[in-house]
Design an enzyme around this catalytic site. Structure first.
Site, PDB file in Angstrom:
ATOM      1  N   LEU A 264       0.858  -1.182   0.000  1.00 22.76           N
ATOM      2  CA  LEU A 264       0.000   0.000   0.000  1.00 22.76           C
ATOM      3  C   LEU A 264       0.896   1.235   0.000  1.00 22.76           C
ATOM      4  O   LEU A 264       1.914   1.269   0.700  1.00 22.76           O
ATOM      5  CB  LEU A 264      -0.893   0.026   1.245  1.00 22.76           C
ATOM      6  CG  LEU A 264      -2.226  -0.728   1.212  1.00 22.76           C
ATOM      7  CD1 LEU A 264      -2.920  -0.596   2.555  1.00 22.76           C
ATOM      8  CD2 LEU A 264      -3.131  -0.219   0.099  1.00 22.76           C
ATOM      9  N   ASP A 265       0.515   2.258  -0.763  1.00 23.09           N
ATOM     10  CA  ASP A 265       1.255   3.514  -0.731  1.00 23.09           C
ATOM     11  C   ASP A 265       1.259   4.081   0.692  1.00 23.09           C
ATOM     12  O   ASP A 265       0.322   3.834   1.460  1.00 23.09           O
ATOM     13  CB  ASP A 265       0.609   4.533  -1.660  1.00 23.09           C
ATOM     14  CG  ASP A 265       0.788   4.183  -3.129  1.00 23.09           C
ATOM     15  OD1 ASP A 265       1.726   3.438  -3.451  1.00 23.09           O
ATOM     16  OD2 ASP A 265      -0.025   4.659  -3.952  1.00 23.09           O
ATOM     17  N   PRO A 266       2.286   4.836   1.053  1.00 22.85           N
ATOM     18  CA  PRO A 266       2.333   5.414   2.411  1.00 22.85           C
ATOM     19  C   PRO A 266       1.084   6.202   2.787  1.00 22.85           C
ATOM     20  O   PRO A 266       0.625   6.126   3.931  1.00 22.85           O
ATOM     21  CB  PRO A 266       3.570   6.319   2.346  1.00 22.85           C
ATOM     22  CG  PRO A 266       4.458   5.643   1.348  1.00 22.85           C
ATOM     23  CD  PRO A 266       3.531   5.095   0.302  1.00 22.85           C
TER      24      PRO A 266
ATOM     25  N   ALA B  11      -1.924   5.691   1.803  1.00 22.11           N
ATOM     26  CA  ALA B  11      -3.125   4.861   1.783  1.00 22.11           C
ATOM     27  C   ALA B  11      -3.374   4.207   3.140  1.00 22.11           C
ATOM     28  O   ALA B  11      -2.465   4.032   3.952  1.00 22.11           O
ATOM     29  CB  ALA B  11      -2.998   3.791   0.712  1.00 22.11           C
TER      30      ALA B  11
ATOM     31  N   ARG C 204      -3.813   4.982  -8.483  1.00 22.54           N
ATOM     32  CA  ARG C 204      -3.374   6.303  -8.947  1.00 22.54           C
ATOM     33  C   ARG C 204      -3.429   6.400 -10.467  1.00 22.54           C
ATOM     34  O   ARG C 204      -3.758   7.448 -11.022  1.00 22.54           O
ATOM     35  CB  ARG C 204      -1.965   6.588  -8.440  1.00 22.54           C
ATOM     36  CG  ARG C 204      -1.879   6.901  -6.951  1.00 22.54           C
ATOM     37  CD  ARG C 204      -0.447   7.162  -6.528  1.00 22.54           C
ATOM     38  NE  ARG C 204       0.367   5.961  -6.534  1.00 22.54           N
ATOM     39  CZ  ARG C 204       1.666   5.915  -6.839  1.00 22.54           C
ATOM     40  NH1 ARG C 204       2.293   7.036  -7.181  1.00 22.54           N
ATOM     41  NH2 ARG C 204       2.333   4.784  -6.797  1.00 22.54           N
TER      42      ARG C 204
END
Length: 302
Positions: A46-48, A50, A181
């Site tokens: 997961l992106d930071p 998120a 994204r």
């Protein structure tokens, strides 16, 4: 002789409801420390920025990570129309703007193009490797590189809320390797107004749901205590998408030694991947062939 890894021989899954602001690796390291576990990994970065499901595997459960990584996942995210950023989210610099705002009907008409088997170009700031270098490292160095499109299966993509003209809340169910994204970026381009993600939450991943996840605050509060073990889920949950075949004690012994073992009759077809269990405990994953399972992953009995 190699140095033995310190820590406990503990196996299972911990479903973390990841907070914003931390990398997935940082969460895994925190969980590993809290359990004093020898081995840990996660099923899907997961992106930071998120939040949501980050399923952390400990010990023997790390052998089931690919099955969760390959499973469908659901995301709820908010797209901001009118601006594109170099990271395709709110963390980046605005690189293009537009005064145009799409109507609800225009958004609804554009979404089907992103459903099914599609081709998706990952963001410039992503973990994709290009000539051995991570794309985000090249982007941070000021290099703009060409990233090849990658196949992605999207089961569904729907608008569930329209708070105002600038924003739309979408829900997507997709397969492995999807970049939310990129969906926001490409949707903005398709609508002629630009777009980027301003919030993202993974609602579920395979068998694991965010509402069942534990917070990192709780993990830290219970770290290195027996009470934390109560939140650990069986490694077998990571095999939920595979058929289960029961085996005998003799079959289990052969399977654990890496040899084909007898499994009881079922409707699994020849050549299918399945897992064998003895008294509900996973023994091995492998290929079913004429009454036997030929193992490719073997679980050490705890």
């Amino acid at each position: 002789m190699g140095r033995s890894r310190k820590g406990r021989d503990i196996s299972g899954w911990l479903v973390v409801d990841k907070p914003a602001g931390l990398t997935s690796t940082a969460v895994v390291n925190k969980v590993r420390w809290a359990f004093n576990a020898k081995k840990a990994g996660h099923a899907g970065t997961l992106d930071p920025a998120a939040t949501g499901v980050l399923a952390v595997a400990l010990g023997e459960a790390t052998k089931t990570v690919p099955f969760v990584t390959d499973a469908l996942k659901a995301y709820r995210f908010t797209v901001r129309f009118g601006a594109a950023t170099n990271t395709d989210d709110a963390e980046g610099e605005v690189i293009a703007t537009s005064d145009r705002r799409p109507s609800d009907d225009e958004i609804a008409a554009a979404l089907p193009a992103f459903v099914g088997d599609i081709e998706q170009v990952p963001p410039q700031f992503s973990a994709v490797k290009i000539d051995g270098e991570r794309a985000y490292a090249l982007a941070r160095a000021g290099e703009e590189v060409e990233i090849a499109a990658r196949p992605l299966y999207v089961e569904s993509l729907e608008m569930v809320e329209r708070p105002d003209a600038d924003h739309a809340v979408l829900e997507m169910i997709c397969g492995k390797g999807g970049y939310v994204r990129s969906i926001a970026r490409d949707l903005g381009q398709a609508l002629g107004c630009h777009g980027h993600v301003v919030s993202l939450r993974r609602v579920w991943a395979g068998p694991f749901e965010a509402e069942d996840g534990v917070t990192l605050d709780l993990v830290e509060e219970l770290a290195r205590t027996p009470a934390l073990d109560d939140y650990l889920r069986p490694l077998e949950e990571g095999l939920a998408d595979l058929p289960e075949l029961r085996t005998t004690h003799d079959g289990a012994t052969k399977l654990r030694n890496g040899n084909p073992g007898i499994v009881l009759a079922s409707d699994v077809e020849y050549g299918d991947e399945a897992w064998a269990s003895l008294d509900g405990e996973a023994v091995a994953v492998g290929i079913y062939k004429a009454g036997e399972l030929h193992p490719n992953r073997v679980f050490v009995k705890g």
